[in-house]
Design a protein around this motif. Structure first.
Motif, PDB file in Angstrom:
ATOM      1  N   CYS A 156       0.606  -1.200  -0.146  1.00  0.00           N
ATOM      2  CA  CYS A 156      -0.068   0.011   0.048  1.00  0.00           C
ATOM      3  C   CYS A 156       0.804   1.360   0.023  1.00  0.00           C
ATOM      4  O   CYS A 156       1.830   1.440   0.794  1.00  0.00           O
ATOM      5  CB  CYS A 156      -0.816  -0.066   1.394  1.00  0.00           C
ATOM      6  SG  CYS A 156      -1.904   1.694   1.586  1.00  0.00           S
ATOM      7  N   SER A 157       0.616   2.170  -0.988  1.00  0.00           N
ATOM      8  CA  SER A 157       1.237   3.366  -1.354  1.00  0.00           C
ATOM      9  C   SER A 157       0.319   4.592  -1.444  1.00  0.00           C
ATOM     10  O   SER A 157      -0.555   4.225  -2.286  1.00  0.00           O
ATOM     11  CB  SER A 157       2.464   3.200  -1.868  1.00  0.00           C
ATOM     12  OG  SER A 157       2.198   3.072  -3.279  1.00  0.00           O
ATOM     13  N   TRP A 158       0.697   5.880  -1.091  1.00  0.00           N
ATOM     14  CA  TRP A 158      -0.235   7.078  -1.486  1.00  0.00           C
ATOM     15  C   TRP A 158       0.625   8.038  -1.540  1.00  0.00           C
ATOM     16  O   TRP A 158       1.728   8.170  -1.204  1.00  0.00           O
ATOM     17  CB  TRP A 158      -1.293   7.187  -0.320  1.00  0.00           C
ATOM     18  CG  TRP A 158      -0.857   7.590   0.872  1.00  0.00           C
ATOM     19  CD1 TRP A 158      -0.528   8.803   1.394  1.00  0.00           C
ATOM     20  CD2 TRP A 158      -0.295   6.764   1.864  1.00  0.00           C
ATOM     21  NE1 TRP A 158       0.089   8.739   2.595  1.00  0.00           N
ATOM     22  CE2 TRP A 158       0.266   7.371   3.074  1.00  0.00           C
ATOM     23  CE3 TRP A 158      -0.202   5.506   2.258  1.00  0.00           C
ATOM     24  CZ2 TRP A 158       0.629   6.834   4.164  1.00  0.00           C
ATOM     25  CZ3 TRP A 158       0.097   4.760   3.421  1.00  0.00           C
ATOM     26  CH2 TRP A 158       0.711   5.486   4.355  1.00  0.00           C
ATOM     27  N   GLN A 159      -0.054   9.046  -2.233  1.00  0.00           N
ATOM     28  CA  GLN A 159       0.637  10.473  -2.461  1.00  0.00           C
ATOM     29  C   GLN A 159      -0.347  11.304  -2.637  1.00  0.00           C
ATOM     30  O   GLN A 159      -1.350  11.262  -3.367  1.00  0.00           O
ATOM     31  CB  GLN A 159       1.608  10.444  -3.656  1.00  0.00           C
ATOM     32  CG  GLN A 159       2.296  11.775  -3.977  1.00  0.00           C
ATOM     33  CD  GLN A 159       3.295  11.640  -5.308  1.00  0.00           C
ATOM     34  OE1 GLN A 159       2.869  11.362  -6.251  1.00  0.00           O
ATOM     35  NE2 GLN A 159       4.453  11.959  -5.109  1.00  0.00           N
ATOM     36  N   ILE A 160      -0.120  12.602  -2.053  1.00  0.00           N
ATOM     37  CA  ILE A 160      -0.987  13.601  -2.139  1.00  0.00           C
ATOM     38  C   ILE A 160      -0.190  14.996  -2.677  1.00  0.00           C
ATOM     39  O   ILE A 160       0.754  15.320  -2.059  1.00  0.00           O
ATOM     40  CB  ILE A 160      -1.504  14.181  -0.793  1.00  0.00           C
ATOM     41  CG1 ILE A 160      -2.524  12.946  -0.081  1.00  0.00           C
ATOM     42  CG2 ILE A 160      -2.533  15.245  -1.008  1.00  0.00           C
ATOM     43  CD1 ILE A 160      -3.004  13.256   1.320  1.00  0.00           C
ATOM     44  N   LEU A 180       2.542  17.084  -1.172  1.00  0.00           N
ATOM     45  CA  LEU A 180       2.046  17.766   0.175  1.00  0.00           C
ATOM     46  C   LEU A 180       2.320  16.641   1.433  1.00  0.00           C
ATOM     47  O   LEU A 180       2.694  16.825   2.256  1.00  0.00           O
ATOM     48  CB  LEU A 180       0.661  17.858   0.183  1.00  0.00           C
ATOM     49  CG  LEU A 180       0.354  19.134  -0.881  1.00  0.00           C
ATOM     50  CD1 LEU A 180      -1.239  19.362  -0.773  1.00  0.00           C
ATOM     51  CD2 LEU A 180       0.989  20.315  -0.409  1.00  0.00           C
ATOM     52  N   SER A 181       2.209  14.988   0.853  1.00  0.00           N
ATOM     53  CA  SER A 181       2.464  13.958   1.879  1.00  0.00           C
ATOM     54  C   SER A 181       2.506  12.958   0.861  1.00  0.00           C
ATOM     55  O   SER A 181       1.769  12.717   0.030  1.00  0.00           O
ATOM     56  CB  SER A 181       1.349  14.052   2.919  1.00  0.00           C
ATOM     57  OG  SER A 181      -0.141  13.717   2.423  1.00  0.00           O
ATOM     58  N   SER A 182       3.088  11.822   1.405  1.00  0.00           N
ATOM     59  CA  SER A 182       3.093  10.558   0.809  1.00  0.00           C
ATOM     60  C   SER A 182       3.459   9.453   1.771  1.00  0.00           C
ATOM     61  O   SER A 182       4.149   9.873   3.116  1.00  0.00           O
ATOM     62  CB  SER A 182       4.258  10.506  -0.561  1.00  0.00           C
ATOM     63  OG  SER A 182       5.610  10.741   0.219  1.00  0.00           O
ATOM     64  N   GLY A 183       3.363   8.316   1.672  1.00  0.00           N
ATOM     65  CA  GLY A 183       3.673   7.269   2.645  1.00  0.00           C
ATOM     66  C   GLY A 183       3.452   5.794   1.789  1.00  0.00           C
ATOM     67  O   GLY A 183       2.919   5.716   0.677  1.00  0.00           O
ATOM     68  N   ARG A 184       3.888   4.771   2.796  1.00  0.00           N
ATOM     69  CA  ARG A 184       3.792   3.465   2.290  1.00  0.00           C
ATOM     70  C   ARG A 184       3.497   2.769   3.818  1.00  0.00           C
ATOM     71  O   ARG A 184       3.745   3.091   4.779  1.00  0.00           O
ATOM     72  CB  ARG A 184       5.173   2.844   1.801  1.00  0.00           C
ATOM     73  CG  ARG A 184       5.682   3.578   0.601  1.00  0.00           C
ATOM     74  CD  ARG A 184       6.939   2.849  -0.040  1.00  0.00           C
ATOM     75  NE  ARG A 184       6.543   1.528  -0.348  1.00  0.00           N
ATOM     76  CZ  ARG A 184       5.987   1.093  -1.542  1.00  0.00           C
ATOM     77  NH1 ARG A 184       6.052   2.278  -2.444  1.00  0.00           N
ATOM     78  NH2 ARG A 184       5.834  -0.185  -1.805  1.00  0.00           N
ATOM     79  N   THR A 195      -3.179  10.124  -5.001  1.00  0.00           N
ATOM     80  CA  THR A 195      -3.068   8.888  -5.680  1.00  0.00           C
ATOM     81  C   THR A 195      -2.946   7.643  -4.642  1.00  0.00           C
ATOM     82  O   THR A 195      -2.093   7.775  -3.749  1.00  0.00           O
ATOM     83  CB  THR A 195      -1.904   8.925  -6.464  1.00  0.00           C
ATOM     84  OG1 THR A 195      -2.391   9.938  -7.465  1.00  0.00           O
ATOM     85  CG2 THR A 195      -1.886   7.396  -7.416  1.00  0.00           C
ATOM     86  N   SER A 196      -3.636   6.619  -4.838  1.00  0.00           N
ATOM     87  CA  SER A 196      -3.540   5.620  -3.917  1.00  0.00           C
ATOM     88  C   SER A 196      -3.259   3.963  -4.703  1.00  0.00           C
ATOM     89  O   SER A 196      -3.805   3.999  -5.782  1.00  0.00           O
ATOM     90  CB  SER A 196      -4.527   5.246  -3.315  1.00  0.00           C
ATOM     91  OG  SER A 196      -4.583   4.123  -2.524  1.00  0.00           O
ATOM     92  N   THR A 197      -2.330   3.210  -4.414  1.00  0.00           N
ATOM     93  CA  THR A 197      -2.070   2.014  -4.961  1.00  0.00           C
ATOM     94  C   THR A 197      -1.939   0.849  -3.750  1.00  0.00           C
ATOM     95  O   THR A 197      -1.204   1.153  -2.876  1.00  0.00           O
ATOM     96  CB  THR A 197      -0.779   2.146  -5.838  1.00  0.00           C
ATOM     97  OG1 THR A 197      -0.796   3.242  -6.748  1.00  0.00           O
ATOM     98  CG2 THR A 197      -0.491   0.648  -6.402  1.00  0.00           C
ATOM     99  N   GLY A 198      -2.700  -0.253  -3.877  1.00  0.00           N
ATOM    100  CA  GLY A 198      -2.531  -1.381  -2.903  1.00  0.00           C
ATOM    101  C   GLY A 198      -3.286  -1.043  -1.763  1.00  0.00           C
ATOM    102  O   GLY A 198      -3.040  -1.837  -0.822  1.00  0.00           O
ATOM    103  N   CYS A 199      -4.166   0.002  -1.552  1.00  0.00           N
ATOM    104  CA  CYS A 199      -4.515   0.360  -0.371  1.00  0.00           C
ATOM    105  C   CYS A 199      -6.015  -0.197  -0.449  1.00  0.00           C
ATOM    106  O   CYS A 199      -6.720  -0.012   0.832  1.00  0.00           O
ATOM    107  CB  CYS A 199      -4.423   1.627  -0.016  1.00  0.00           C
ATOM    108  SG  CYS A 199      -2.548   2.373  -0.023  1.00  0.00           S
ATOM    109  N   TYR A 200      -6.611  -0.753  -1.548  1.00  0.00           N
ATOM    110  CA  TYR A 200      -7.793  -1.170  -1.448  1.00  0.00           C
ATOM    111  C   TYR A 200      -9.087   0.184  -1.706  1.00  0.00           C
ATOM    112  O   TYR A 200      -9.215   0.457  -2.642  1.00  0.00           O
ATOM    113  CB  TYR A 200      -8.541  -2.033  -0.556  1.00  0.00           C
ATOM    114  CG  TYR A 200      -9.624  -2.724  -0.953  1.00  0.00           C
ATOM    115  CD1 TYR A 200     -10.007  -3.388  -2.008  1.00  0.00           C
ATOM    116  CD2 TYR A 200     -10.569  -2.967   0.103  1.00  0.00           C
ATOM    117  CE1 TYR A 200     -11.107  -3.917  -2.230  1.00  0.00           C
ATOM    118  CE2 TYR A 200     -11.887  -3.576   0.066  1.00  0.00           C
ATOM    119  CZ  TYR A 200     -12.116  -3.940  -1.263  1.00  0.00           C
ATOM    120  OH  TYR A 200     -13.467  -4.730  -1.411  1.00  0.00           O
ATOM    121  N   ALA A 201      -9.097   0.703  -0.223  1.00  0.00           N
ATOM    122  CA  ALA A 201      -9.939   1.739  -0.387  1.00  0.00           C
ATOM    123  C   ALA A 201      -9.672   2.534   0.957  1.00  0.00           C
ATOM    124  O   ALA A 201      -9.216   2.127   2.107  1.00  0.00           O
ATOM    125  CB  ALA A 201     -11.503   1.418  -0.463  1.00  0.00           C
TER     126      ALA A 201
END
Length: 250
Positions: A201-205, A213-217, A236-242
């Motif tokens: 799971c990873s994301w970025q704003i 502005l922020s991101s993480g795994r 943007t989100s990947t592998g986090c489902y919802a």
């Protein structure tokens, strides 16, 4: 002693084989004929051997055009609210046996393709309610995520017409974010938690000018919380489902 008739037949067979080789060079041989092979062979000569290698070459038989493959007519569309084609008028929606309740009729209205048993469409909706009931018992966040991601399609209609006790799941899913890129008016400031994330799971704003502005795994597969600020332009989100809203977001 060798039969002279058989010797003469062998010469004819050899000539026929050479003629066949020549015709295959211009795309008319057996390999090129494909499915037309039987149509182009012509009628059999009475009394002749069924083996084409022993048939005396004659004037080329006119080739019959290949018959088009039979196309089976398409059957009724699959059950569901997105089925295309004409629908059965509401006053004609009746079960083979018994009766539909008022709520069931409301659910089936404009959802039953012509020629399809309305009970099959109703069963699809009831199965959706069964899935939600099972998921809620196992993990409520997963149930909301399944609606948000369309893993359980047409859930809103099924809930409204057949199992209104799950309306809170649909309402929450309306403010959730499935994996993917979300921009513009789809972004709502607030706090969100990940539902059923994978270990990738990873994301970025990002904000104006694609500034991060922020991101993480989350490599543990456990739920994480993030905040989407008012200045966000892309999430943007990947592998986090919802991502589900915390509290009264939106």
């Amino acid at each position: 002693m060798r039969n002279p008739f058989l010797a003469g037949a062998a010469v004819i067979v050899t000539a026929a084989a050479l003629a066949a080789c020549g015709s295959s060079a211009d795309g008319n041989g057996p390999e090129a004929a494909g499915a037309q092979r039987s149509a182009a062979s012509g009628p059999a000569v009475p009394g002749a051997s069924a083996d084409p290698s022993t048939t005396t070459p004659s004037a080329e038989q006119p080739k019959k055009p290949a018959e088009p493959e039979e196309v089976m007519p398409a059957g009724p569309s699959a059950p569901g609210g997105t089925a295309a084609g004409p629908k059965t008028p509401s006053d004609e929606i009746t079960p083979a046996t018994g009766t539909f309740t008022k709520k069931q009729k409301e659910y089936l209205e404009d959802r039953v393709p012509r020629g399809m048993d309305p009970a099959a469409v109703l069963q699809t909706g009831q199965e959706t309610c069964d899935k939600l009931r099972y998921l809620v018992k196992a993990d409520r966040d997963t149930a909301v995520g399944a609606i948000a991601t369309d893993e359980i399609p047409d859930a809103a209609a099924a809930v409204a017409g057949l199992c209104p006790q799950h309306q809170d799941l649909v309402d929450e899913a309306a403010y959730a974010y499935p994996d993917g890129a979300h921009t513009g008016k789809k972004l709502r400031p607030g706090v969100y938690r990940s539902a059923s994330p994978t270990t990738d799971c990873s994301w970025q704003i990002t904000g104006a000018g694609e500034k991060e502005l922020s991101s993480g795994r989350s490599g543990t597969g456990t739920s994480r919380k993030i905040t989407i600020p008012k200045s966000a332009r892309v999430f943007t989100s990947t592998g986090c489902y919802a991502w589900l809203p915390e509290g009264a977001n939106g």
